[in-house]
Design an enzyme around this catalytic site. Structure first.
Site, mmCIF file in Angstrom:
data_model
loop_
_atom_site.group_PDB
_atom_site.id
_atom_site.type_symbol
_atom_site.label_atom_id
_atom_site.label_comp_id
_atom_site.label_asym_id
_atom_site.label_seq_id
_atom_site.Cartn_x
_atom_site.Cartn_y
_atom_site.Cartn_z
ATOM 1 C CE LYS A 1 38.814 28.693 59.290
ATOM 2 N NZ LYS A 1 37.732 30.248 58.647
ATOM 3 N N GLY B 1 45.923 33.274 52.577
ATOM 4 C CA GLY B 1 45.485 34.581 53.105
ATOM 5 C C GLY B 1 45.710 36.085 53.424
ATOM 6 C CB THR C 1 50.363 39.836 54.724
ATOM 7 O OG1 THR C 1 50.794 39.861 53.352
ATOM 8 C CG2 THR C 1 52.274 40.121 55.187
ATOM 9 C CB ALA C 2 47.722 40.892 58.983
ATOM 10 C CB THR C 3 45.899 35.781 58.740
ATOM 11 O OG1 THR C 3 44.458 36.850 59.084
ATOM 12 C CG2 THR C 3 45.339 34.779 58.922
ATOM 13 C CD GLU D 1 51.371 30.850 47.951
ATOM 14 O OE1 GLU D 1 51.763 31.728 47.575
ATOM 15 O OE2 GLU D 1 52.118 29.999 47.960
ATOM 16 C CB CYS E 1 46.758 37.404 46.016
ATOM 17 S SG CYS E 1 46.434 36.233 44.947
ATOM 18 C CD GLU F 1 46.164 42.120 49.532
ATOM 19 O OE1 GLU F 1 46.043 41.901 50.648
ATOM 20 O OE2 GLU F 1 46.710 41.427 48.662
HETATM 21 P P1 NAD Z 1 42.137 36.276 55.909
HETATM 22 O O1 NAD Z 1 43.691 36.261 56.135
HETATM 23 O O2 NAD Z 1 41.055 37.280 56.507
HETATM 24 O O3 NAD Z 1 41.713 34.737 56.263
HETATM 25 C C1 NAD Z 1 41.589 33.984 55.432
HETATM 26 C C2 NAD Z 1 41.610 32.708 56.025
HETATM 27 O O4 NAD Z 1 42.426 32.709 57.454
HETATM 28 C C3 NAD Z 1 40.459 32.403 56.811
HETATM 29 O O5 NAD Z 1 39.634 31.184 56.601
HETATM 30 C C4 NAD Z 1 39.914 32.987 57.992
HETATM 31 O O6 NAD Z 1 38.639 32.304 58.317
HETATM 32 C C5 NAD Z 1 41.204 32.460 58.521
HETATM 33 N N1 NAD Z 1 42.043 32.810 59.637
HETATM 34 C C6 NAD Z 1 41.734 33.886 59.567
HETATM 35 N N2 NAD Z 1 42.212 34.352 61.397
HETATM 36 C C7 NAD Z 1 43.058 33.424 61.767
HETATM 37 C C8 NAD Z 1 43.985 33.210 62.791
HETATM 38 N N3 NAD Z 1 44.558 33.722 63.539
HETATM 39 N N4 NAD Z 1 44.271 31.607 62.449
HETATM 40 C C9 NAD Z 1 43.895 30.212 61.638
HETATM 41 N N5 NAD Z 1 43.236 30.886 60.619
HETATM 42 C C10 NAD Z 1 42.738 32.100 60.451
HETATM 43 O O7 NAD Z 1 42.312 36.649 54.418
HETATM 44 P P2 NAD Z 1 41.276 36.950 53.428
HETATM 45 O O8 NAD Z 1 40.475 38.382 53.706
HETATM 46 O O9 NAD Z 1 40.348 35.517 53.920
HETATM 47 O O10 NAD Z 1 41.958 37.293 52.301
HETATM 48 C C11 NAD Z 1 42.543 38.252 51.837
HETATM 49 C C12 NAD Z 1 43.931 38.235 51.287
HETATM 50 O O11 NAD Z 1 44.628 36.747 50.968
HETATM 51 C C13 NAD Z 1 44.724 39.121 50.511
HETATM 52 O O12 NAD Z 1 45.256 39.742 51.625
HETATM 53 C C14 NAD Z 1 44.575 38.028 49.787
HETATM 54 O O13 NAD Z 1 46.209 39.196 49.201
HETATM 55 C C15 NAD Z 1 45.349 36.920 50.371
HETATM 56 N N6 NAD Z 1 45.338 35.879 49.147
HETATM 57 C C16 NAD Z 1 46.294 35.711 48.681
HETATM 58 C C17 NAD Z 1 47.007 34.570 47.524
HETATM 59 C C18 NAD Z 1 48.328 34.168 46.851
HETATM 60 O O14 NAD Z 1 48.170 32.788 46.339
HETATM 61 N N7 NAD Z 1 48.671 34.454 47.930
HETATM 62 C C19 NAD Z 1 45.962 34.403 47.282
HETATM 63 C C20 NAD Z 1 44.772 34.773 47.277
HETATM 64 C C21 NAD Z 1 44.532 36.330 48.440
#
Ligand code: NAD
Length: 483
Positions: free
Chosen positions: A176, A229, A231-233, A251, A285, A387
């Site tokens: 996804k 994505g 940290t809260a997710t 990650e 990130c 962040e």
């Molecule tokens: P997000 O956590 O909102 O969403 C990431 C993905 O998870 C999306 O596809 C979203 O639809 C899905 N998602 C959301 N809630 C979910 C749930 N309850 N169950 C399953 N899937 C769910 O993050 P974002 O806003 O898309 O991305 C930004 C974040 O990603 C930032 O915190 C950034 O630091 C992090 N990030 C980390 C890395 C890394 O390698 N560590 C790389 C890129 C981005």
């Protein structure tokens, strides 16, 4: 009015509508207008995809590494052949400059497939000889069906970073992409069909995280989740997947320090720091958002840094001269603005930026924001702890190695850190003390795909990249043969 482009799911080798028939609006960040529709999929789509993956698994997992490698190479080639089209699509969907998507995002997506296509045929397995008594060998089996969930900031780049090793090791995948940036994942599904990827091996389902994302995470027959994505997710996903004993790779977010010592190569540190602060609108990130500068050169660095930042052009992502494009969404723009207001409330001095950019023509309603620099905020305030994930950085002077290491480590995150010094002994000593999964010395975002990639503390669990990814997507089995 021409009909709006409808993105489709990719299930069992076919492009198809979501079962519910419902779609979400997809906005172009540079214009602020809806330009396509994304399937609003749900658990029913996940069920169909899992059934397709189950049917495909016996053949895919045993067809041999050469066959899998050949198909992955073919996908890599097709991504390369479609570079310009994919880069334009990525920019339109995410807001990033086309130039960046052309030079970084899309080539890296192709490299991800190429790297794991090669890795899988070059991999060897461990053997442990118990002298004169037994031989143990490690047999790495594919896990089965795995879930891959990715964010919006580097859409195709991070999506393929998960899918490629999962497929290479013989798994079937339910993937996804972010609902904010679904377009290149959709275009990838067309390329997978063209490459001859067997039906059901990769299934791409679009939609909301809380709906289709959670349906993937909680499905009984999906045995591992690779997530990138916030940290809260990540916490939410772990709370569902851990009691089900799924393998988990997380990650997550970062609040990365960029440490500039007085004995650095000043020009290199300066120009790379501008890049590591504002590349991709600061939506990486790995961006360094807390810039610690040794007191002796603080004023010189600050003035030169602000001068360079002022010269950055925020503009139409399609224009070659634009250094920054649009932020990904209206919601994210408002979040970044909220943090700028917070930084001012916390006593920060705004050195440059801090406001929206009003463009004209097609871009008049786009989500553009000036690169923003603050000083005068201590390491413990919220601006320096949370962040922001946008074009906002703070400059903080420091006086000693001990104090800067303590401050650099003083957040809940531990993804990456950068340090600048020509004293190589000091560089190694400081690197070893930093609680970050990745440390760059005198460079930033220099990537070798064989290296372990991931964060400590609340920046994640597990590592991606090279053999780490091949291990994550397989179950190790020890076979002991008595001599
Ligand atoms: P997000 O956590 O909102 O969403 C990431 C993905 O998870 C999306 O596809 C979203 O639809 C899905 N998602 C959301 N809630 C979910 C749930 N309850 N169950 C399953 N899937 C769910 O993050 P974002 O806003 O898309 O991305 C930004 C974040 O990603 C930032 O915190 C950034 O630091 C992090 N990030 C980390 C890395 C890394 O390698 N560590 C790389 C890129 C981005």
């Amino acid at each position: 009015m021409p009909e709006m482009k409808k993105i489709q799911n990719y299930i069992d080798g076919e492009l198809c509508a979501p079962q519910s028939g419902n779609y979400l609006d997809n906005y172009c960040p540079a214009t602020g207008k809806v330009y396509s529709e994304v399937p609003d999929s749900d658990q029913n789509d996940v069920k169909v995809a899992v059934n397709a993956a189950k049917k495909a698994f016996p053949q895919w997992s045993t067809c041999g590494i050469e066959t899998r490698s050949r198909i992955l190479y073919k996908i890599a080639d097709l991504i390369e052949d479609n570079l310009d089209r994919l880069a334009l699509a990525e920019s339109e969907d995410n807001g990033k400059p086309v130039k960046l998507a052309t030079n970084v995002d899309i080539p890296r997506a192709s490299s991800n497939f190429r790297f794991f296509a090669s890795a899988i045929v070059n991999q060897s397995t461990e053997a442990h000889i118990t002298e004169g008594q037994a031989v143990n060998y490690t047999h790495r089996h594919p896990i089965g069906i795995v879930g891959c969930i990715s964010p919006w900031n580097l859409p195709l780049y991070l999506f393929t970073w998960k899918i490629a090793p999962a497929l290479a090791t013989g798994n079937c995948v339910i993937a996804k992409p972010s609902e904010l940036t679904p377009m290149t994942a959709y275009l990838l599904s067309e390329l997978c069909i063209e490459a001859g990827l067997p039906k059901g091996v990769l299934n791409i389902i679009h939609g909301l995280g809380a709906k289709v994302g959670e349906a993937i995470v909680s499905h009984n027959d999906i045995s591992a989740i690779s997530f990138t994505g916030g940290t809260a997710t990540g916490k939410r996903i772990a709370s569902i997947a851990a009691p089900m004993f799924k393998k988990l790779s997380l990650e997550l977010g970062g609040k990365n320090p960029n440490i500039v010592f007085a004995d650095c190569d000043f020009e290199k540190a300066l120009s790379t720091s501008v890049q590591s602060s504002f590349a991709n609108q600061g939506e990486i990130c790995l961006c360094g958002s807390r810039i610690y500068v040794e007191e002796r050169i603080y004023e010189k660095f600050r003035d030169a840094f602000v001068d360079k930042v002022d010269k950055l052009k925020v503009g139409d992502p399609k224009e070659e001269e634009s250094n920054l494009g649009a932020l990904v969404s209206k919601g994210h723009l408002e979040k970044v603005e909220g943090y700028v207001n917070l930084a001012i409330e916390e006593g920060g001095k705004l050195l440059t930026g801090g406001k929206r950019v009003q463009l004209d023509g097609d871009n008049a309603n786009g989500y553009f924001f000036r690169p923003t620099v603050f000083e005068g905020l201590d390491s413990s305030c919220r601006t320096n702890q949370e962040e922001i994930f946008g074009p906002v950085v703070t400059l903080i002077p420091f006086t000693s190695v001990e104090s800067v290491v303590e401050e650099a480590n003083g957040t809940a995150y531990g993804l990456s850190a950068t340090l600048w010094t020509e004293n190589i002994t000091k560089a190694h000593q400081v690197a070893a003390k930093l609680k970050s999964g990745i440390v760059w010395i005198n460079c930033w975002l220099f990537r070798d795909l064989r290296t372990p990639f991931g964060g400590m503390k609340q920046s994640g669990v597990g590592r991606e990249g090279g053999s780490e990814a091949l291990k994550f997507f397989t179950e190790a089995q020890n076979v002991c043969v008595k001599i």
